[in-house]
Design an enzyme around this catalytic site. Structure first.
Site, PDB file in Angstrom:
ATOM      1  N   ALA A  37       4.213  79.732  52.540  1.00 45.47           N
ATOM      2  CA  ALA A  37       4.312  79.148  54.101  1.00 45.47           C
ATOM      3  C   ALA A  37       3.248  80.044  53.918  1.00 45.47           C
ATOM      4  O   ALA A  37       2.154  81.351  53.234  1.00 45.47           O
ATOM      5  CB  ALA A  37       4.865  79.946  54.822  1.00 45.47           C
ATOM      6  N   GLY A  38       2.100  80.351  54.648  1.00 49.42           N
ATOM      7  CA  GLY A  38       0.352  80.753  54.985  1.00 49.42           C
ATOM      8  C   GLY A  38       0.350  80.341  56.595  1.00 49.42           C
ATOM      9  O   GLY A  38       1.033  79.902  57.608  1.00 49.42           O
ATOM     10  N   MET A  40      -1.583  77.815  58.388  1.00 49.05           N
ATOM     11  CA  MET A  40      -1.329  76.930  59.272  1.00 49.05           C
ATOM     12  C   MET A  40       0.088  75.842  58.053  1.00 49.05           C
ATOM     13  O   MET A  40       0.055  74.942  58.829  1.00 49.05           O
ATOM     14  CB  MET A  40      -2.507  75.726  58.246  1.00 49.05           C
ATOM     15  CG  MET A  40      -4.182  76.131  59.095  1.00 49.05           C
ATOM     16  SD  MET A  40      -5.698  75.541  58.238  1.00 49.05           S
ATOM     17  CE  MET A  40      -5.371  73.948  59.030  1.00 49.05           C
ATOM     18  N   ASP A 151     -14.634  77.553  52.764  1.00 48.60           N
ATOM     19  CA  ASP A 151     -13.645  78.029  52.689  1.00 48.60           C
ATOM     20  C   ASP A 151     -12.807  78.609  51.233  1.00 48.60           C
ATOM     21  O   ASP A 151     -11.815  78.919  50.207  1.00 48.60           O
ATOM     22  CB  ASP A 151     -11.912  77.809  53.689  1.00 48.60           C
ATOM     23  CG  ASP A 151     -11.208  78.936  53.309  1.00 48.60           C
ATOM     24  OD1 ASP A 151     -11.446  80.372  53.118  1.00 48.60           O
ATOM     25  OD2 ASP A 151      -9.376  79.023  53.578  1.00 48.60           O
TER      26      ASP A 151
END
Length: 581
Positions: A37-38, A40, A151
């Site tokens: 998970a991060g 976004m 990115d």
């Protein structure tokens, strides 16, 4: 944090069990584990019907509620589906419009570069050269599809047995379009941004080259070239100070220092980067052995290759959406790793008549002359109604709240971007407009209005990275390529209209443009790629603020021009021509 491989260590740490708040299916894909998970959202492991593991990324509610993010995300997914390189994780399935927007990419059984360096230290010079050469080849196909990664950082580079994989290309662009990045939501880290990015200036493929130099320095030394600390401190050093290259091996010094030039024009091209890798290796051709990574990192790949099959009992048909698996990758795409995936039991993965075939791994040789040529797709269009759609009410916007996960996706562009993303010609870039009585505006009926007086502007030079606001009496280019603008020339090489409920259409060659022609045209496109336009080609623009315009291309700068890329346009504007009586 990588979008696919956020953890290190044992298989149980890599493949986390589903929690009570995790879905068990996404559009018919049975989920086997949570990968991470991060900023976004969350990433899950699933399988195609034939047993191929895939990583499914599901959006966070905050982003799913933002209509501009949804529009940008759909556009970037469409572009990403054209990227078919040996060193990228291909997009094989997606749903950007449904109740749960998501993106499925091939699962890469390997740690991220960030995880590998944290766990095992810097890589040897030979591995760094092969890493950067592979990443440069990935950038070649990404840039060829009209995408600037924006990115590129160690957590977005996965280390597979047969080479690196660059992931999450274009996703930062979608994240940057939402107002969330300007209102306190932090995505990723600024440590691998380019000076022009940190200063909020024009982003080009050279921006990714700067990030490539930062990745090379990090892989070779174990530390970012501009240090660590607060975001503002790191960004200041990137813009105003020189990098700390004291720990970079001599063989890598020319490669790293040239990529980290402050001036984008002074940085090497992708082809030159590969040439620098060849020179540093003292070989005419770089060849990738099976053991190109240190043994400890290779052991991490083995752990991640043992992807678990789903263990849950398949739910009855009524409990999961009926969705056919429809791969978007062309036949013949390359596998992400030579390891045979685990085969899920019957009932896992969406039902489908076929799956993408798997090819055997290849031996890779790098040479600038071997790079393939990629052309952006002409006008990636989408179905549209015969007239601009009706305004959406708050309940419809609320129903758009969903979950999506692009872990480690975009950088902190919101640090230096404007919080409010509104047009300067009147009207917000997002949300519902009202009339003076506060009620929702009715559907436009342009056919019932007399033709308004046109305003004609000749010879406008629109530079890449700038936009036009058609409501302005003095129609002049203004800096900015996203954020609800009415006509922008994106540095990715295309024109687009970005206001909520706006539209863009390209008239057939030879067709005479007029207000009537623009009102009748319904073959809307997401973007109009400049390399597919020619002198005299006309476009129709309808803005969310009710204006219509006929744009005629009068000139395009040639490659190698000493000035910035720009278009010379004649623009005829009919203000409020699309508004109701």
């Amino acid at each position: 944090m990588s979008g696919q491989q956020p953890d290190r260590g044992s298989s149980s740490q890599v493949f986390q069990p589903l929690g009570g708040d995790d879905p068990t299916t996404i559009a018919g894909y049975r989920l086997a584990a949570k990968l991470g998970a991060g900023g976004m959202g969350k990433v899950y492991l699933s399988y195609t019907p034939g047993g191929r593991p895939v990583a499914i990324k599901v959006i966070r509610p905050e982003f799913g509620e933002d209509p501009e993010f949804r529009r940008r995300f759909a556009q970037e997914v469409q572009s990403a589906q054209r990227v078919q390189g040996l060193f990228t994780a291909p997009v094989i399935d997606a749903d950007t419009d449904g109740a749960q927007p998501w993106l499925a990419t091939a699962y890469v059984p390997g740690p991220s570069l960030a995880d590998a360096v944290v766990a095992h230290g810097a890589l040897p010079v030979e591995a760094v050269l092969l890493l950067i050469a592979g990443m440069a080849e990935a950038l070649h196909v990404i840039h060829g599809a009209g995408i600037v990664h924006r990115d590129l950082k160690p957590s977005n580079v996965l280390l597979a047995a047969d080479g690196p994989r660059v992931i999450d290309f274009g996703i930062a662009y979608a994240a940057d379009a939402t107002s969330l990045t300007g209102s306190g939501v932090t995505i990723g880290t600024p440590s691998f941004m380019a000076p022009e990015q940190a200063a909020g200036k024009r982003v080009t493929p050279a921006t990714d080259i700067f990030a490539l130099g930062q990745v090379a320095a990090y892989a070779a030394t174990g530390s970012p070239a501009f240090g660590e600390g607060t975001s503002h401190g790191v960004l200041y050093r990137i813009v105003h100070e020189e990098p700390d290259l004291s720990g970079v091996p001599e063989r890598l010094m020319e490669l790293v220092s040239r990529c980290l030039a402050k001036d984008p024009d002074a940085r090497p091209s992708v082809t030159e980067v590969i040439g620098l890798c060849q020179s540093a290796n003292a070989e005419t051709v770089l060849r990738r052995p099976e053991d190109w990574l240190p043994g400890a990192v290779a052991a991490d790949i083995t752990v991640r290759a043992a992807a678990p099959a789903p263990v849950q009992t398949p739910p009855p048909p009524s409990s999961a959406p009926a969705a056919a698996y429809s791969p978007t990758t062309p036949v013949g795409y390359s596998p992400t790793a030579p390891v045979a995936p685990a085969t899920p039991p019957p009932g896992f993965g969406p039902s489908a008549p076929h799956q993408p075939p798997v090819q055997p791994p290849h031996a890779y040789a790098y040479a600038p002359t071997q790079l393939p040529t990629h052309q952006p797709q002409t006008y990636p269009g989408h179905p549209a109604p015969a007239k601009p759609p009706a305004k959406r009410g708050p309940l419809v916007a609320l129903a758009a709240a969903l979950i999506f996960g692009i872990a480690g996706g975009a950088t902190v562009y919101g640090l230096l971007k404007d919080d409010g993303k509104q047009t300067q010609g009147g009207g917000a870039s997002q949300g519902k407009e009202t009339n003076n009585g506060g009620e929702a505006a009715a559907d436009p009926k342009p056919e019932s209005k007399p033709a308004p007086k046109p305003a004609v502007y000749k010879g406008i030079n629109l530079t890449a990275g700038y936009h036009l606001t058609l409501g302005d009496d003095d129609l002049r280019p203004q800096q900015g390529e996203d954020g609800g603008y009415e006509l922008s020339y994106d540095t990715g090489g295309y024109l687009d209209e970005e206001t909520w409920e706006g539209s863009l259409a390209v008239l057939d060659a030879g067709k005479e443009g007029s207000l009537a022609a623009c009102r009748a045209e319904t073959r809307y496109v997401v973007s109009a790629y400049v390399n597919k336009l020619s002198k005299g080609r006309q476009l129709c623009v309808t803005t969310g603020t009710g204006h219509m315009a006929l744009v005629t291309v009068q000139g395009i700068t040639v490659e190698g021009s000493p000035s910035d890329d720009y278009l010379t346009l004649d623009v005829t504007v009919w203000r409020n021509a699309a508004s109701s009586d």
